[in-house]
Every structure is written in C-alpha cells, then in structure tokens.
Design a protein around this motif. Sequence first.
Motif, short mmCIF file in Angstrom:
data_model
loop_
_atom_site.label_atom_id
_atom_site.label_comp_id
_atom_site.label_asym_id
_atom_site.label_seq_id
_atom_site.Cartn_x
_atom_site.Cartn_y
_atom_site.Cartn_z
N UNK A 109 13.54 11.22 -0.11
CA UNK A 109 14.45 11.56 -1.19
C UNK A 109 13.80 12.66 -2.02
N UNK A 110 14.63 13.36 -2.80
CA UNK A 110 14.17 14.60 -3.43
C UNK A 110 13.01 14.41 -4.39
N UNK A 111 12.95 13.28 -5.08
CA UNK A 111 11.89 13.09 -6.08
C UNK A 111 10.67 12.35 -5.53
N UNK A 112 10.64 12.12 -4.24
CA UNK A 112 9.54 11.36 -3.64
C UNK A 112 8.27 12.20 -3.59
N UNK A 113 7.15 11.52 -3.79
CA UNK A 113 5.85 12.20 -3.80
C UNK A 113 4.79 11.11 -3.64
N UNK A 114 4.03 11.16 -2.55
CA UNK A 114 3.06 10.11 -2.28
C UNK A 114 1.67 10.73 -2.15
N UNK A 115 0.76 10.23 -2.97
CA UNK A 115 -0.63 10.66 -2.93
C UNK A 115 -1.50 9.46 -2.61
N UNK A 116 -2.28 9.56 -1.56
CA UNK A 116 -3.19 8.50 -1.14
C UNK A 116 -4.61 9.03 -1.24
N UNK A 117 -5.46 8.29 -1.94
CA UNK A 117 -6.85 8.72 -2.12
C UNK A 117 -7.68 8.53 -0.87
N UNK A 118 -8.86 7.98 -1.03
CA UNK A 118 -9.79 7.78 0.07
C UNK A 118 -10.24 6.33 0.14
N UNK A 119 -10.61 5.90 1.34
CA UNK A 119 -11.14 4.56 1.60
C UNK A 119 -10.14 3.46 1.24
N UNK A 120 -8.86 3.77 1.35
CA UNK A 120 -7.82 2.76 1.15
C UNK A 120 -7.51 2.07 2.48
N UNK A 121 -6.81 0.92 2.39
CA UNK A 121 -6.49 0.17 3.60
C UNK A 121 -5.07 -0.36 3.50
N UNK A 122 -4.30 -0.15 4.58
CA UNK A 122 -2.92 -0.60 4.67
C UNK A 122 -2.78 -1.39 5.97
N UNK A 123 -2.58 -2.70 5.84
CA UNK A 123 -2.60 -3.55 7.03
C UNK A 123 -1.48 -4.57 6.96
N UNK A 124 -0.72 -4.67 8.06
CA UNK A 124 0.37 -5.63 8.14
C UNK A 124 1.65 -4.94 8.55
N UNK A 125 2.75 -5.36 7.94
CA UNK A 125 4.05 -4.70 8.13
C UNK A 125 4.38 -4.05 6.79
N UNK A 126 4.04 -2.77 6.65
CA UNK A 126 4.04 -2.09 5.37
C UNK A 126 5.05 -0.94 5.39
N UNK A 127 5.88 -0.88 4.34
CA UNK A 127 6.75 0.27 4.11
C UNK A 127 6.48 0.81 2.71
#
Length: 208
Positions: A109-127
């Motif tokens: 969408x037009x206003x979307x903006x995602x910033x991910x730093x470092x050493x993060x973890x995303x595990x499972x069923x993630x949206x």
Amino acid sequence: MTRDTVFEMLDRTRLDRKYRTIAQTMALADQGNVIFDPFSTLISVDAVVGTDNVFYPNTMLSTAAPDRLRVGNGNVFYTGTTITATDGPIHIGNDNIFGQGTVAITTNRADADILIGSQARFRGCIEIGGRCHLGDGCQILGQISAVNLWLGAGGSFEHPIADERGAVLKGHGRAANIRLETGQVIAGNGSFALSDLRMQSHYHPDAK
C-alpha cells in the motif's frame, strides 16, 4: 528440447517479470552469497543484495522499482520466505534470520515502509505489513499477522541479559499499532494487548 532451450525459456519468463536470470542469480555467489537452488530462488533485478547472505530453496525477493528493496549482509532466508516491496520500501540490515517457517513481508500500500535492523529473528508463520520499524535484535515468533509495529532495538536473542534484548512479539494472533521498547515482550493468545506487556526476564529469569 535441448538444455539451452530450457534455460532460455526459464530465463525469458524470469526477465518478463523482472527477476534475475538463473545465471544472474548464481552470480550473486561472486559476492559471497550462498544460493542453494538458483532454479527455485527468485530475486528481482532491481533488488540490492549485499554479501554473505544465504538463500535456501523456494525464497523470493521481489520489488517493483529500483532501490525499493535493499538487503544488507549475512542474512539467512530459509525456505518459505517471501519479501515483496510493491508500493513502499523494505530495507533490511545485517545478520537477520528469516525462518524457519513461512515469513511474508510486504509493502503493498502507498504508505507502507518497513525497516529491519540487524540480528533480528522471524520464525514461525509470520506476516508483516504496513509501516514497521523493527529494531536490532527484535524477534517475532509464532503464528502472527503484524501491521504497523515499532519494536525497540537491543541485543540479539543470544544476548546474555534478557531485558537488554530487542523487543519481542510471540504467540499467535493479529498485532497492530504496537510499540515495544528494548527488553519488552508481549505473548499473544489470539490478540496482542499492552496489558499483557512484560519484561523478557519474566520468561527468562535466568538471564536477568
């Protein structure tokens, strides 16, 4: 049908949709990246990819415009990871873990903006979607649909002091418009409420 004809057909389909050819995907290894299966790995020609990243089979990095999707160094993308920068930017730092499980990160969408730093973890069923600032060391674990998050930066999940780690969402349900500071965690059970906020030492008392 010859081998060259098969490759030509595969590459034509990829280029029509602005993905790297198989040879261009394999060439990312020249930057120190690991591509286990270039046939099932789709990376847009406009995606900026750093060095020493690991791509497991059936992963996708997609973007509709130059410089909209940027990936740093040393990240791991397990099977089932799709990152799609359609309408807004997605910028990813270094040494993050995406998976195991299915991880879908989208700016559609037009206003979307995602910033991910470092050493993060995303595990499972993630949206993950919307406007998100996911700081260093943060974690999203479980079966979670998240939009408009601000997760404070801290140490990684391996940091010895729990309350100094990046913020965490875990459990299952939908999380929206949530801000967590360093060391904080919400364990959701269908929803995520600030009334359930705890410090991470609550769950890891041996790491105070």
